[in-house]
Design a protein around this motif. Structure first.
Motif, PDB file in Angstrom:
ATOM      1  N   ALA B  24       0.834  -1.195   0.000  1.00 29.70           N
ATOM      2  CA  ALA B  24       0.000   0.000   0.000  1.00 29.70           C
ATOM      3  C   ALA B  24       0.872   1.250   0.000  1.00 29.70           C
ATOM      4  O   ALA B  24       0.583   2.230  -0.692  1.00 29.70           O
ATOM      5  CB  ALA B  24      -0.907  -0.014   1.225  1.00 29.70           C
ATOM      6  N   LEU B  25       1.968   1.177   0.771  1.00 29.63           N
ATOM      7  CA  LEU B  25       2.879   2.315   0.880  1.00 29.63           C
ATOM      8  C   LEU B  25       3.459   2.680  -0.484  1.00 29.63           C
ATOM      9  O   LEU B  25       3.508   3.855  -0.865  1.00 29.63           O
ATOM     10  CB  LEU B  25       3.996   1.951   1.864  1.00 29.63           C
ATOM     11  CG  LEU B  25       4.953   3.062   2.252  1.00 29.63           C
ATOM     12  CD1 LEU B  25       4.232   4.146   3.013  1.00 29.63           C
ATOM     13  CD2 LEU B  25       6.102   2.495   3.085  1.00 29.63           C
ATOM     14  N   THR B  26       3.877   1.639  -1.233  1.00 28.51           N
ATOM     15  CA  THR B  26       4.437   1.882  -2.559  1.00 28.51           C
ATOM     16  C   THR B  26       3.420   2.603  -3.441  1.00 28.51           C
ATOM     17  O   THR B  26       3.744   3.567  -4.134  1.00 28.51           O
ATOM     18  CB  THR B  26       4.813   0.535  -3.224  1.00 28.51           C
ATOM     19  OG1 THR B  26       5.383  -0.302  -2.219  1.00 28.51           O
ATOM     20  CG2 THR B  26       5.794   0.727  -4.339  1.00 28.51           C
ATOM     21  N   LYS B  27       2.177   2.130  -3.405  1.00 28.47           N
ATOM     22  CA  LYS B  27       1.117   2.771  -4.202  1.00 28.47           C
ATOM     23  C   LYS B  27       0.944   4.224  -3.806  1.00 28.47           C
ATOM     24  O   LYS B  27       0.861   5.121  -4.644  1.00 28.47           O
ATOM     25  CB  LYS B  27      -0.213   2.043  -3.977  1.00 28.47           C
ATOM     26  CG  LYS B  27      -0.354   0.753  -4.746  1.00 28.47           C
ATOM     27  CD  LYS B  27      -1.792   0.248  -4.595  1.00 28.47           C
ATOM     28  CE  LYS B  27      -1.903  -1.204  -4.979  1.00 28.47           C
ATOM     29  NZ  LYS B  27      -3.193  -1.778  -4.563  1.00 28.47           N
ATOM     30  N   LEU B  28       0.893   4.458  -2.481  1.00 31.97           N
ATOM     31  CA  LEU B  28       0.655   5.817  -1.993  1.00 31.97           C
ATOM     32  C   LEU B  28       1.806   6.738  -2.387  1.00 31.97           C
ATOM     33  O   LEU B  28       1.604   7.890  -2.753  1.00 31.97           O
ATOM     34  CB  LEU B  28       0.491   5.812  -0.471  1.00 31.97           C
ATOM     35  CG  LEU B  28      -0.773   5.132   0.055  1.00 31.97           C
ATOM     36  CD1 LEU B  28      -0.709   4.995   1.563  1.00 31.97           C
ATOM     37  CD2 LEU B  28      -2.016   5.910  -0.351  1.00 31.97           C
ATOM     38  N   LYS B  29       3.031   6.198  -2.314  1.00 24.25           N
ATOM     39  CA  LYS B  29       4.196   7.024  -2.652  1.00 24.25           C
ATOM     40  C   LYS B  29       4.212   7.364  -4.137  1.00 24.25           C
ATOM     41  O   LYS B  29       4.791   8.361  -4.550  1.00 24.25           O
ATOM     42  CB  LYS B  29       5.490   6.302  -2.252  1.00 24.25           C
ATOM     43  CG  LYS B  29       5.760   6.387  -0.756  1.00 24.25           C
ATOM     44  CD  LYS B  29       7.175   5.967  -0.402  1.00 24.25           C
ATOM     45  CE  LYS B  29       7.468   6.303   1.049  1.00 24.25           C
ATOM     46  NZ  LYS B  29       8.787   5.851   1.480  1.00 24.25           N
ATOM     47  N   ARG B  30       3.583   6.492  -4.948  1.00 25.23           N
ATOM     48  CA  ARG B  30       3.447   6.782  -6.382  1.00 25.23           C
ATOM     49  C   ARG B  30       2.458   7.900  -6.620  1.00 25.23           C
ATOM     50  O   ARG B  30       2.354   8.438  -7.700  1.00 25.23           O
ATOM     51  CB  ARG B  30       2.930   5.527  -7.096  1.00 25.23           C
ATOM     52  CG  ARG B  30       4.009   4.695  -7.729  1.00 25.23           C
ATOM     53  CD  ARG B  30       3.455   3.707  -8.749  1.00 25.23           C
ATOM     54  NE  ARG B  30       2.105   3.258  -8.568  1.00 25.23           N
ATOM     55  CZ  ARG B  30       1.767   1.973  -8.378  1.00 25.23           C
ATOM     56  NH1 ARG B  30       2.685   1.041  -8.316  1.00 25.23           N
ATOM     57  NH2 ARG B  30       0.508   1.629  -8.267  1.00 25.23           N
ATOM     58  N   GLY B  31       1.680   8.198  -5.582  1.00 22.86           N
ATOM     59  CA  GLY B  31       0.717   9.284  -5.726  1.00 22.86           C
ATOM     60  C   GLY B  31      -0.713   8.803  -5.881  1.00 22.86           C
ATOM     61  O   GLY B  31      -1.614   9.608  -6.113  1.00 22.86           O
ATOM     62  N   ASP B  32      -0.925   7.478  -5.757  1.00 25.44           N
ATOM     63  CA  ASP B  32      -2.299   6.977  -5.839  1.00 25.44           C
ATOM     64  C   ASP B  32      -3.084   7.424  -4.608  1.00 25.44           C
ATOM     65  O   ASP B  32      -2.517   7.634  -3.541  1.00 25.44           O
ATOM     66  CB  ASP B  32      -2.307   5.437  -5.903  1.00 25.44           C
ATOM     67  CG  ASP B  32      -1.588   4.952  -7.157  1.00 25.44           C
ATOM     68  OD1 ASP B  32      -1.119   5.814  -7.914  1.00 25.44           O
ATOM     69  OD2 ASP B  32      -1.504   3.735  -7.352  1.00 25.44           O
ATOM     70  N   GLY B  33      -4.378   7.529  -4.761  1.00 17.56           N
ATOM     71  CA  GLY B  33      -5.213   7.985  -3.653  1.00 17.56           C
ATOM     72  C   GLY B  33      -5.572   6.850  -2.714  1.00 17.56           C
ATOM     73  O   GLY B  33      -5.199   5.700  -2.924  1.00 17.56           O
ATOM     74  N   ARG B  34      -6.320   7.216  -1.677  1.00 16.15           N
ATOM     75  CA  ARG B  34      -6.774   6.238  -0.700  1.00 16.15           C
ATOM     76  C   ARG B  34      -7.600   5.135  -1.358  1.00 16.15           C
ATOM     77  O   ARG B  34      -7.581   3.989  -0.953  1.00 16.15           O
ATOM     78  CB  ARG B  34      -7.675   6.921   0.325  1.00 16.15           C
ATOM     79  CG  ARG B  34      -7.013   7.214   1.641  1.00 16.15           C
ATOM     80  CD  ARG B  34      -8.038   7.884   2.530  1.00 16.15           C
ATOM     81  NE  ARG B  34      -7.545   7.981   3.900  1.00 16.15           N
ATOM     82  CZ  ARG B  34      -8.245   8.505   4.891  1.00 16.15           C
ATOM     83  NH1 ARG B  34      -9.454   8.973   4.660  1.00 16.15           N
ATOM     84  NH2 ARG B  34      -7.759   8.573   6.101  1.00 16.15           N
ATOM     85  N   ALA B  35      -8.348   5.501  -2.402  1.00 20.38           N
ATOM     86  CA  ALA B  35      -9.290   4.569  -3.027  1.00 20.38           C
ATOM     87  C   ALA B  35      -8.583   3.433  -3.743  1.00 20.38           C
ATOM     88  O   ALA B  35      -9.170   2.389  -3.993  1.00 20.38           O
ATOM     89  CB  ALA B  35     -10.181   5.326  -4.007  1.00 20.38           C
ATOM     90  N   SER B  36      -7.278   3.616  -4.079  1.00 24.78           N
ATOM     91  CA  SER B  36      -6.567   2.588  -4.840  1.00 24.78           C
ATOM     92  C   SER B  36      -6.193   1.391  -3.981  1.00 24.78           C
ATOM     93  O   SER B  36      -5.753   0.371  -4.488  1.00 24.78           O
ATOM     94  CB  SER B  36      -5.293   3.186  -5.442  1.00 24.78           C
ATOM     95  OG  SER B  36      -4.374   3.455  -4.407  1.00 24.78           O
ATOM     96  N   LEU B  37      -6.343   1.501  -2.652  1.00 26.91           N
ATOM     97  CA  LEU B  37      -5.928   0.407  -1.772  1.00 26.91           C
ATOM     98  C   LEU B  37      -6.995  -0.671  -1.701  1.00 26.91           C
ATOM     99  O   LEU B  37      -8.151  -0.447  -2.049  1.00 26.91           O
ATOM    100  CB  LEU B  37      -5.652   0.949  -0.367  1.00 26.91           C
ATOM    101  CG  LEU B  37      -4.630   2.079  -0.285  1.00 26.91           C
ATOM    102  CD1 LEU B  37      -4.361   2.442   1.155  1.00 26.91           C
ATOM    103  CD2 LEU B  37      -3.337   1.702  -0.985  1.00 26.91           C
TER     104      LEU B  37
END
Lengths: 304, 425
Positions: B24-37
């Motif tokens: 999840a952290l990797t996704k968030l650091k890419r700039g994805d929003g909360r909804a992408s988790l």
């Protein structure tokens, strides 16, 4: 049932028990010694003084724990036991209950704490407690009899196993039910887990733990009577004898003595968690005497 | 020590609850929003960075679910961050062993909780001394220090009461005293006043500022209340969906919102539509119980130098107002009970100032704020309303019903004509 398809679980259990009896009876014989020794000790203490002295002591304790009505009630109840000539039996049963309940509480509370602190322990303990509680009580007597031989020891071990579950459950429930924010506050001020347990979780879970101890004692009493079947003596022996001989008179007398003991034990243990009786009054007085500064009504308003 | 020194430093802090936080952290650091988790993952805090100076009050404001409670709990290690670091007084407190973290909590950071978190089985003084007890301060010394702090928060005389015997406001004073007693540099306050009544909340906010003026702690204050944030904060961080969307002074946030969300929060709805009656109301001064009778009402008016008084019943429910002339008339005609009152305009504490304008103009008396049960909470005089609309929520001074008064000598003559309690004293 087709014989070939039967899974011989019962046989396995029986084999396991006989293997232990044949090869590993050492620890059990040591436990047996311990149980017998503890039981004899307590029984001696209970039967050494004349009955009237013990009744008087119990009445005084009752006065402190709950009040005058309870003290009178316990004198009448115990007097009835003496009048039915069941005093010695009742004291043997009481000794059994005290020893078994003490050991059960000694196991149940740490187990309950561990279950409250760890999800894994809780997951394991839960089905085990379900098993212990729902297995018919008589079933414990068979392996207990084989491992500990006839006498008080199998009675005590069967009683402990039967009485533990509510102690564990109510301890776990009590500790888990402590207000999360209070525990968090303790942690936030740097309290160690041990300090949290000692100063916050245990004191706040005490009513629930006390209810657990009460349940352990009540279940112990009900099991101790069943333990009469394996020669544990006391009131249970008379109940069993009455059953064998179809002796209604003896059965009623022994049964009545059990009921009186049960009521006394229940009222005593449930008084621990509450503030009642003379003891509570004394404590309340002591608190009132503490120096407090009188606050005028005006400053009260401002402070609020 | 340098007053501008950074006392608390938070750098790129993340917290993901649930399974597999690293993905999840990797996704968030890419700039994805909360909804992408995934459904079983929750990103409570995403890339939070800020610095708090020594002696500053830093407010984190956000609605529920914005991650502010998780954020504050990472500042004393109650919640372990998924990524990023926190420095307190130049010392790193993330990724350190539990024992070391306990020392930090003992010596450097203390906390005040929304529902007070007091130990219900301990007296006020033992609650306040709790942190000192953990610091292994001797019993005599910790009683002395706890006593001092209790005095400081205005609870002298209540040392041996149990928390359950105190009102909410007083309980939170105990909570604050407990945090102050350990003499830590940093104070974390998690929605500390949110559980209190509006009037008491304002009082506590004022007292906090006053204490802060004396003690100069570094305070991080979490709230969902815009008024509270504006009142307390030297700087405010606005949080939304786990991210800090703006950090700035209250004025900056009001006048120059960083994005639409903040704008919507603070400015789109103008002050008149944000600030509520409960936030600006004042104590009603001239209040009299119905049972006191017209003579009692007159005495209150004389003492408070007003021309009318609000009348409440024994449950403090508002019945109306009575003017000095009406009361005088009743006394002179020998009537000792009050049954008829002039109507007053009353509103709920949640009413915004915009809705107060009309009743305030129409009513000769201040607008009264009552709770759901009709109990008198406070009043909003015209002066206060105008001051609050103009941006100063503390402008008003008068809080009693205003009209042309009867002369004091006239009242004295009437009140003095019969023996009273006061006269007997």
């Amino acid at each position: 049932m087709i014989p070939a398809l039967k899974i011989p679980i019962g046989d396995w259990a029986a084999d396991a028990v006989s293997w232990i009896v044949a090869n590993a009876s050492g620890p059990f014989s040591a436990l047996r010694q311990l149980f017998v020794w503890m039981y004899n000790g307590v029984d001696t203490i209970l039967t050494l003084p004349p009955f009237w002295l013990l009744i008087a002591l119990i009445a005084v304790a009752g006065l402190f724990a709950r009040g005058i009505l309870f003290a009178i009630g316990s004198v009448l109840g115990l007097g009835l036991i003496v009048a039915m000539d069941q005093w010695d039996n009742a004291m043997s049963t009481l000794a059994l209950v005290l020893v078994a309940a003490f050991l059960a509480v000694l196991i149940a509370i740490p187990l309950g704490i561990a279950a409250a602190k760890s999800k894994i322990v809780s997951l394991i303990v839960k089905p085990v407690m379900d098993f212990l509680q729902t297995m018919p009580a008589f079933v414990y007597l068979v392996p207990a009899l084989l491992l500990f031989r006839i006498g008080v020891a199998p009675g005590i071990i069967a009683t402990i196993i039967f009485a533990i579950p509510p102690g564990v459950r109510l301890t776990e429930l009590g500790i888990r039910g402590v207000n999360k924010e209070v525990v968090e506050a303790g942690t936030a001020f740097g309290a160690s887990p041990w300090r949290l347990l000692r100063q916050i979780q245990l004191p706040l879970a005490m009513p629930s733990i006390m209810a657990g101890i009460n349940q352990v004692i009540m279940l112990s009493l009900s099991m101790v009577v069943i333990a009469g079947l394996v020669g544990a003596g006391g009131l249970g022996a008379d109940v069993v004898a009455a059953l064998n001989r179809l002796d209604t008179a003896l059965g009623v007398e022994a049964g009545l003595a059990v009921v009186i003991l049960a009521v006394l034990l229940d009222r005593f243990t449930s008084a621990f968690g509450q503030r009642r009786g003379i003891y509570a009054t004394l404590v309340a007085r002591r608190v009132e005497k503490l120096p407090t500064v009188a606050v005028p009504a005006d400053s009260l308003n401002q402070a609020a | 020590m340098d007053p501008n020194e950074e006392q608390v430093e938070v750098n790129s802090l993340y917290k993901v609850f649930g399974k597999d936080p690293q993905t999840a952290l990797t996704k968030l650091k890419r700039g994805d929003g909360r909804a992408s988790l995934d459904a079983n993952q929750t990103a409570a805090v995403i890339d939070a960075s800020f610095q708090v100076r020594r002696g500053e009050i830093f407010v984190v404001m956000g609605l529920s679910g914005s991650g502010k409670s998780t954020l504050i709990r990472m500042l004393n290690g109650l919640v372990e961050p998924t990524d990023g670091w926190v420095n307190i007084g130049g010392e790193k407190i993330t990724g350190i062993p539990e024992r070391q973290l306990r020392t930090i909590r003992e010596r450097k950071v203390s906390m005040v909780f929304q529902n007070f978190g007091l130990l219900p089985h301990r007296s006020v003084i033992d609650n306040v001394a709790y942190g000192l007890e953990i610091q292994k301060v001797s019993p005599a010394e910790r009683r002395r220090r706890a006593g001092e702090v209790i005095e400081m928060v205005g609870l002298a005389g209540w040392e041996h009461s149990m928390p359950s015997e105190l009102s909410g406001g007083m309980q939170q004073r105990v909570g604050i005293a407990r945090a102050l007693a350990t003499d830590t540099e940093v104070l974390l306050m998690d929605e500390a006043f949110s559980a209190l009544d509006p009037l008491i909340r304002r009082e506590m906010q004022e007292q906090l500022l006053e204490l802060q003026g004396r003690l100069g702690k570094t305070i991080i204050f979490i709230t969902h209340d815009l008024n509270e944030a504006m009142f307390l904060g030297e700087r405010i961080a606005v949080m939304r969906d786990g991210r800090i969307v703006q950090i700035g002074t209250p004025e900056k946030i009001l006048t120059d919102p960083a994005n639409d969300y903040v704008a919507q929060f603070v400015a789109d709805v103008d002050r008149a539509r944000v600030v509520t009656a409960g936030a600006v109301m004042e104590h009603a001064r001239a209040v009299v119980q119905q049972g006191a009778g017209p003579r009692g009402a007159l005495r209150v008016m004389r003492d408070d130098q007003t021309s009318a008084a609000f009348v409440v019943n024994r449950n403090r429910e508002l019945l109306g107002a009575i003017t000095d002339r009406d009361a005088l008339h009743l006394v002179q005609s020998g009537v000792s009970t009050m049954t008829r009152f002039s109507p007053v305009a009353s509103v709920a504490p949640g009413t915004v100032l915009a809705d107060l304008v009309v009743p305030s103009i129409e009513s000769p008396l201040p607008v009264v704020v009552t709770d759901d049960a009709g109990r008198l909470q406070g009043v909003v005089p015209r002066v206060t309303l105008l001051a609050a609309l103009g941006g100063d929520s503390n402008g008003g001074t008068a809080s009693a019903p205003k009209q042309e008064r009867l002369s004091p000598s006239e009242l004295d003559a009437i009140l003095g004509s019969a023996p009273t309690k006061e006269a007997a004293l």
